[in-house]
Design an enzyme around this catalytic site. Structure first.
Site, mmCIF file in Angstrom:
data_model
loop_
_atom_site.group_PDB
_atom_site.id
_atom_site.type_symbol
_atom_site.label_atom_id
_atom_site.label_comp_id
_atom_site.label_asym_id
_atom_site.label_seq_id
_atom_site.Cartn_x
_atom_site.Cartn_y
_atom_site.Cartn_z
ATOM 1 N N GLU A 1 12.091 -33.925 10.328
ATOM 2 C CA GLU A 1 11.514 -35.138 10.911
ATOM 3 C C GLU A 1 10.157 -34.795 11.521
ATOM 4 O O GLU A 1 9.877 -33.652 11.831
ATOM 5 C CB GLU A 1 12.438 -35.714 11.991
ATOM 6 C CG GLU A 1 13.844 -36.046 11.519
ATOM 7 C CD GLU A 1 13.885 -37.165 10.481
ATOM 8 O OE1 GLU A 1 12.922 -37.976 10.442
ATOM 9 O OE2 GLU A 1 14.858 -37.228 9.714
ATOM 10 N N ASN B 1 13.131 -18.813 19.222
ATOM 11 C CA ASN B 1 14.576 -18.605 19.125
ATOM 12 C C ASN B 1 14.994 -17.258 19.706
ATOM 13 O O ASN B 1 14.244 -16.291 19.666
ATOM 14 C CB ASN B 1 15.024 -18.722 17.664
ATOM 15 C CG ASN B 1 14.677 -20.088 17.090
ATOM 16 O OD1 ASN B 1 14.675 -21.079 17.814
ATOM 17 N ND2 ASN B 1 14.360 -20.139 15.813
ATOM 18 N N HIS C 1 10.955 -16.386 23.945
ATOM 19 C CA HIS C 1 12.002 -16.717 24.914
ATOM 20 C C HIS C 1 13.062 -15.631 25.037
ATOM 21 O O HIS C 1 14.127 -15.877 25.605
ATOM 22 C CB HIS C 1 12.640 -18.059 24.546
ATOM 23 C CG HIS C 1 11.685 -19.212 24.637
ATOM 24 N ND1 HIS C 1 11.804 -20.353 23.883
ATOM 25 C CD2 HIS C 1 10.561 -19.385 25.402
ATOM 26 C CE1 HIS C 1 10.815 -21.184 24.173
ATOM 27 N NE2 HIS C 1 10.041 -20.609 25.084
ATOM 28 N N CYS D 1 20.006 0.030 39.948
ATOM 29 C CA CYS D 1 19.791 -0.635 41.244
ATOM 30 C C CYS D 1 20.978 -1.453 41.729
ATOM 31 O O CYS D 1 20.917 -2.051 42.795
ATOM 32 C CB CYS D 1 18.545 -1.513 41.191
ATOM 33 S SG CYS D 1 18.714 -2.938 40.095
ATOM 34 N N ASP E 1 18.087 -15.779 18.865
ATOM 35 C CA ASP E 1 19.321 -15.447 18.148
ATOM 36 C C ASP E 1 19.242 -14.220 17.254
ATOM 37 O O ASP E 1 20.248 -13.827 16.659
ATOM 38 C CB ASP E 1 19.775 -16.643 17.302
ATOM 39 C CG ASP E 1 18.641 -17.231 16.479
ATOM 40 O OD1 ASP E 1 17.912 -16.468 15.806
ATOM 41 O OD2 ASP E 1 18.465 -18.466 16.511
ATOM 42 N N ARG F 1 27.990 -18.465 24.008
ATOM 43 C CA ARG F 1 26.905 -18.693 23.059
ATOM 44 C C ARG F 1 26.710 -17.493 22.133
ATOM 45 O O ARG F 1 26.498 -17.639 20.921
ATOM 46 C CB ARG F 1 25.599 -18.971 23.807
ATOM 47 C CG ARG F 1 25.602 -20.264 24.591
ATOM 48 C CD ARG F 1 24.241 -20.562 25.159
ATOM 49 N NE ARG F 1 23.286 -20.907 24.120
ATOM 50 C CZ ARG F 1 21.976 -20.920 24.288
ATOM 51 N NH1 ARG F 1 21.454 -20.571 25.456
ATOM 52 N NH2 ARG F 1 21.172 -21.252 23.296
#
Length: 257
Positions: free
Chosen positions: A225, A110, A127, A160, A112, A74
């Site tokens: 939409e 997003n 996110h 760690c 990105d 991705r």
């Protein structure tokens, strides 16, 4: 429902005369740059995997190499795309609002980094960001330079020794509390909220425009939409953000307070 010149003029007047503004963006604006949504990206080999396999802590613990390679796939796709005119129009809006001395906040679902690449500077990433990393067990930040020469897949945290993972919010995880708190504060205080390219079905993020509306903000939606949020917005501008937002910025210039 389609946008009319009168709708654009009304939206531009609200944007130009507001004393505080918040923009909320979802996957639609990134899709216009060529970034597939999570499910759209599950093509070829990846079509055999479920979201639980690729985007949960449990999936990562079960098969860390697969999940790491999925995010590499991705990430490499994101590297090939650039911000579109919608991203740059949001930068223009931020510049004009902050130049007038008014508060501006950009909240995005997003991961990105395209808003930052376009030039946005006040970004709350609900996110996370696909170009940041942290360790799985302790959330230690993991700069890429710390593991770029590692042959481990996934690499290990220097502090760690737990696996390093993408610094994104997976299914079943809580959104980062400081970011979510700041987003709700901005939504509760803003005069105008511009909602761009979101389905309005992913919570708690979708609650942010709803909160703005309940607190008296004018909510303007730009989407190809209608979404789950459309019935409650004040102005709906139907069309791609790369077309509608530059047009809105041009009209806005006549109404700068």
């Amino acid at each position: 429902m389609t946008a009319t010149g009168n709708d654009i003029e009304r939206a531009a007047k609200m944007l130009g005369q507001s004393k505080s503004m918040t923009v909320f963006t979802g996957a639609g604006i990134s899709k216009e740059s060529g970034i597939p949504t999570f499910r759209d990206a599950q093509e070829g080999l990846w079509a055999n995997y479920s979201p639980e396999d690729l985007a949960t802590p449990q999936g990562f613990r079960k098969n860390p190499r697969t999940v790491w390679e999925w995010y590499d796939f991705r990430r490499n796709k994101v590297w090939t795309v650039k911000p579109n005119p919608g991203h740059y129009a949001i930068v223009d809006i931020e510049d004009r609002v902050t130049a007038a001395g008014y508060p501006f906040t950009l909240i995005t679902q997003n991961i990105d980094n395209l808003h930052q690449e376009a030039g946005s500077s006040r970004v709350l990433e609900l996110h996370g960001n696909i170009f940041r990393y942290k360790c799985l067990d302790s959330n230690h930040p993991a700069p890429f330079d710390d593991f770029k020469d590692s042959t481990d897949v996934p690499p290990r945290c220097k502090r760690c020794n737990s696996y390093i993972r993408p610094d994104v919010v997976w299914f079943g995880e809580m959104l980062p509390e400081p970011i979510l708190t700041a987003a709700f504060e901005a939504a509760g205080e803003t005069e105008v909220m511009l909602v761009v390219g979101t389905s309005g079905i992913v919570h708690p993020a979708a609650s942010i425009p709803i909160l703005a509306h309940r607190n008296g903000a004018c909510v303007i939606e730009v989407n190809p939409e209608e979404s789950a949020l459309t019935p409650m917005v004040d102005i709906f501008l139907k069309g791609p953000s790369g077309i509608m937002l530059p047009e809105l910025v041009r009209a806005m210039m006549a109404h700068i307070a």
